[in-house]
Each structure stands twice: as C-alpha cells, then as structure tokens.
Design an enzyme around this catalytic site. Structure first.
Site, PDB file in Angstrom:
ATOM      1  N   LYS A  52       0.782  -1.170   0.061  1.00  0.00           N
ATOM      2  CA  LYS A  52       0.012   0.111  -0.036  1.00  0.00           C
ATOM      3  C   LYS A  52       0.990   1.211  -0.028  1.00  0.00           C
ATOM      4  O   LYS A  52       2.108   1.136   0.378  1.00  0.00           O
ATOM      5  CB  LYS A  52      -0.943   0.046   1.141  1.00  0.00           C
ATOM      6  N   HIS A  83      -6.297   1.493   5.947  1.00  0.00           N
ATOM      7  CA  HIS A  83      -6.775   0.637   7.261  1.00  0.00           C
ATOM      8  C   HIS A  83      -8.127   0.732   7.704  1.00  0.00           C
ATOM      9  O   HIS A  83      -8.621   0.006   7.865  1.00  0.00           O
ATOM     10  CB  HIS A  83      -5.392   0.587   8.218  1.00  0.00           C
TER      11      HIS A  83
HETATM   12  C1  BG6 Z   1       1.339   1.741   8.122  1.00  0.00           C
HETATM   13  C2  BG6 Z   1       1.488   3.356   7.997  1.00  0.00           C
HETATM   14  O1  BG6 Z   1       0.521   1.319   6.949  1.00  0.00           O
HETATM   15  O2  BG6 Z   1       0.585   1.263   9.308  1.00  0.00           O
HETATM   16  C3  BG6 Z   1       2.003   3.623   9.342  1.00  0.00           C
HETATM   17  O3  BG6 Z   1       1.954   3.919   6.929  1.00  0.00           O
HETATM   18  C4  BG6 Z   1       1.494   3.360  10.657  1.00  0.00           C
HETATM   19  O4  BG6 Z   1       1.947   5.188   9.232  1.00  0.00           O
HETATM   20  C5  BG6 Z   1       1.350   1.801  10.490  1.00  0.00           C
HETATM   21  O5  BG6 Z   1       2.030   3.389  11.634  1.00  0.00           O
HETATM   22  C6  BG6 Z   1       0.794   1.110  11.595  1.00  0.00           C
HETATM   23  O6  BG6 Z   1       0.833  -0.321  11.402  1.00  0.00           O
HETATM   24  P1  BG6 Z   1       1.035  -1.335  12.744  1.00  0.00           P
HETATM   25  O7  BG6 Z   1       2.187  -2.195  12.418  1.00  0.00           O
HETATM   26  O8  BG6 Z   1       1.632  -0.453  14.050  1.00  0.00           O
HETATM   27  O9  BG6 Z   1      -0.184  -1.737  12.794  1.00  0.00           O
END
Ligand code: BG6
Length: 458
Positions: A140, A232
């Site tokens: 992504k 997300h």
């Molecule tokens: C990523 C984002 O896709 O997801 C980040 O680009 C974010 O900015 C991260 O911090 C959060 O992921 P995780 O692994 O902490 O759930």
C-alpha cells in the site's frame, strides 16, 4: 518461486524477509522454493544471503533459532535492475530457478517498492512475459489519489487478471481483525446484537504515540487521511459492517466486503477533522509550511439496512497520547427498568494489536446489600488460547499469497469504492487544526462522537 523486487530496500529488510523466515520457522513454506532478490546494484548470491542474515539479526527472528542453513541455500540475487527495456539478470535467474525446482512452481512477484515504482515494474513484468500464471503482490498505498488509483489499476489489469493480484492492507491480516469473523459468526452471542438495533455507534480508534520517524518524505506527501483512513480504517470498518458472507471462501468474503464498501456514504467534509501536531514542521525533511495532516477523525455512515444511522467514528494520528488499535461497538442503553446506565456502560471492544483481545464492558451488580450497578470488564486475551501460534500480519498475508487465498486482500472494485467515499474530503480540503504532542488531538473532533465521547482517552 518468489521474486522480491526492492529486496535490499527498507521494507524488505524490516518486514518481508523477516516474515519469510518466520514462515520457514513455522514450516509454512512449500517443500521446495527459491527466493530471488531483485535490485539495482550488483551482488552475488552469497552477499545477498549475508544481507538477509543481517536483516534477521536486526529485525528478527534470530536466524540461529530456525532452519537458517536450509533457508539460506534457497536465496538468489538478480542484480542490474529490472525495467521494460532491460530485465537485468532477472530472466536468467528465474529460468535457472525453474530448472532447479520445476516449471510448475508457482511464480509470485512481490513489489516491495515505493508506490511510485509500481507502474514501471508492472510494465516491465508485462514486457518480459512474467505475468502469465503468476501472482503479484502490491504494497500500500495502491495509488495515492483517485486518478492515480485508476491509472495504476488499468495498467495492472492490462498485465494481470484481478484473481492474480494481491494488494496488501496489513490491518486485514491482523489476528484481531480476523477475530471479528470468529466473534460474530461462531457465537450465538454477538451476531444478534451486530446491528443498528443494538449498536449506538462504532469507534475504530488507532492513536499512535510516535512521530513519522525516518519517513518524513513519504509521510509529508501522504498524510494521515491517505496513509491510514482511506486504507486501514476503511477496510476495518468494512470488516465490522459486512453482511455475513455466504461462506468463508475467499470469493464470498471478498464480495461481502466489496458490497459493504459500496454502501459507504461519501464523507461529509464537516464530519472530518484534520490535525497536525505542533512541532511537526520542525522535523527533518518536513517543509516549514507543510499543511499535511498527521491526524484525522471522521464520522462515516454506512447505508445498509443493518447500519443506517449508526455513526462509525474513525480516528488516528501521530504523536498522540497513546498507541492503541481498537474497534468498539457501543451498545444502546437498555430500555429499562434500570434507568441510570451510563452512555458507555455496555461496550464490546476488540484490540487489533498483537495477537488481539476482546474486552467487554458490562454493567454488573456491585456486590453488597444494595441493588447497585457498577461498570465491570470481561477480557479475553487471544494469545492465551491454548495451542495458538499468533502470526504477525505480514507473515499471515504472505502465507495467504503462497496458498492463493485472497480473502484478506483488497480488490480493485473495493478500492474504487473507498476513493469514492473519500472524494468530498479531497475536494473540500478541510482546515488542519494544530494539536499538542502527547494529546488526544484537536478538540474539534470531540463533537463528532455525541454524548459518548471518544472511548480512548476518557
Ligand atoms: C502503516 C502506516 O501502513 O501502518 C504507518 O504507513 C502506521 O504510518 C502503520 O504507523 C501502523 O501499523 P502497525 O504495524 O503499527 O499496525
């Protein structure tokens, strides 16, 4: 056979190579396989093996705690870059690997590359005939704007059929997110309450306490809305709101997720609050006058019979007061005869972090002589389930690619719907409010939640 483009880059080092080794540790790789790292520089296979070993030493799992020797002997490197005009050493490396493990080995291309490189690499895959029968994995963001998405999507479909394409959104691969399906569909308790009749509002809250670390360039060009909300948080909202799929087959899950995304009402700009933490502009790599959002809160409505009128409150931001990843369904107050149940007295909440957890806030009788009520919490830590072996999202998703299961990946049609729902915000460009680092973000976002307030931070 797995070709990893950008094999010596940061994402491969931190995420993909460690995930691959973890799969080996769990015995989840095919019997015979090769991983060909592709990169611009020149390296021998041995140098690449050293590179992988140092990535594991830094980011885990410890290479000495796994089948390292067997793993290492399956790693190859194809240097000289890979473009439509010049495939570098890749075609030779693929041909050699085919000789070693057989022509029928499933070819998987993993584009562990900055999004702006997706176009050139996709073209190159087409030009060199590497699309046929292969699977392809895109990180992504898959397109950074509605137009960018459409152009990339058309190009990808000129080389691959949709069934060959695996677009990663690692929130879909989290154990906690996947538990939503178990909770709803494998229990008599939750599915009957999973609707507007019982749920007053849903909160999907992903505050982060770190700033943008060493990714200022990428982040400043992206911002929280594109980095997290349209990706997300929208996908998790779709997971919460989907109708029961006909079955747990990938096609049925994908179509349930797509249908609910098609019912996301376009966000009203007044239902979106953007923020930027104070001090962001002083970070290395951030322009002095940046108006990039490091925080976004939004009130989304999903116009299905099940959810009409129920606000989905989505929030995320950098440098906030805490790091959490929570999906909470706040239930209506019961109709009686108890009249003084607080607005957030009954909440079903899932943590998406780590192995996941389910926490249920209930009103209970406070033990004692009177019939007095008190809030209480029931918690289930999924990591404690006997025999469970939680997989990190990347491990779980790469395994799904290897077995050809697309259920936890985003689709072309689904992403088109997420951009449609975001469009009014892109057009209106709401004001960006400052907020103090270590806080819960701009006060302007409090009004979005009504009497419930944001559950986190109360
Ligand atoms: C990523 C984002 O896709 O997801 C980040 O680009 C974010 O900015 C991260 O911090 C959060 O992921 P995780 O692994 O902490 O759930």
């Amino acid at each position: 056979m797995f070709v990893l483009y950008g094999a010596t880059g940061d994402l491969a080092r931190r995420m993909v190579l460690p995930a691959f080794f973890e799969l080996a540790q769990h015995g989840l790789l095919p019997e015979d396989w090769r991983l060909i790292g592709s990169g611009r520089g020149e390296r021998t296979d041995e140098e690449f093996v050293e590179h992988v070993r140092s990535a594991l030493a830094e980011f885990g799992p410890d290479p000495d705690e796994g089948p390292w020797d067997d793993f290492a002997q399956r790693l190859r490197f194809a240097g000289g870059g890979f473009t439509a005009d010049d495939p570098g050493q890749l075609l030779d490396a693929v041909a050699t690997a085919r000789k070693e493990i057989g022509d029928d080995a499933q070819l998987v291309h993993y584009l562990s590359l900055p999004p702006k490189a997706f176009t050139d690499y996709t073209r190159a895959l087409g030009a060199h005939g590497l699309g046929e029968g292969a699977r392809v994995v895109y990180e992504k963001p898959f397109g950074a704007s509605p137009e960018g998405f459409r152009e990339l999507d058309d190009l990808v479909h000129s080389v691959f059929d949709e069934e060959q394409v695996f677009r990663i959104d690692h929130f879909l691969g989290k154990e906690g997110t996947q538990d939503l399906h178990a909770l709803r569909f494998a229990n008599g308790l939750f599915e009957p309450m999973w609707s507007r009749e019982h749920v007053a509002q849903v909160q999907i809250d992903v505050p982060e306490d770190l700033d943008v670390a060493d990714r200022a360039d990428f982040y400043d060009a992206t911002g929280a809305t594109l980095d997290m909300l349209v990706t997300h948080l929208f996908q998790v909202a779709a997971e919460v709101a989907m109708e029961p799929p006909v079955s747990f087959s990938a096609d049925d899950i994908l179509s349930a997720r797509e249908s609910v995304l098609a019912n996301f009402r376009p966000l009203a700009p007044e239902d979106v609050v953007l923020g930027q933490f104070e001090g962001y502009r002083e970070l290395d790599g951030v322009p002095d006058d940046s108006d990039t959002d490091t925080y976004v809160a939004a009130r989304l409505f999903i116009d299905t019979g099940r959810w009409r009128g129920v606000p989905f409150l989505l929030r995320t931001g950098k440098r906030m007061a805490a790091k959490q990843q929570r999906v909470s369904l706040v239930l209506h107050r019961p109709k009686g005869p108890v009249n003084d149940v607080p607005a957030n007295g009954n909440v079903v909440s899932l943590s998406l972090a780590g192995a996941g957890a389910v926490d249920i806030d209930v009103m209970a009788k406070k033990p004692g002589p009177d019939l007095a009520m008190a809030p209480a919490r029931v918690s289930l830590d999924l990591s404690k389930i006997p025999g469970g072996e939680p997989l990190a999202p990347y491990v779980s998703l790469i395994h799904d690619v290897l077995i050809g299961d697309r259920s936890l990946f985003t689709t072309s049609e689904g992403l088109a719907q997420t951009w449609r729902a975001l469009q009014p915000v892109l057009d209106a460009r709401p004001e960006v409010h400052p907020y103090a680092p270590g806080s819960w973000g701009p006060a302007a976002a409090n009004a979005l939640t009504g009497e419930h307030g944001w559950l986190l931070g109360q």
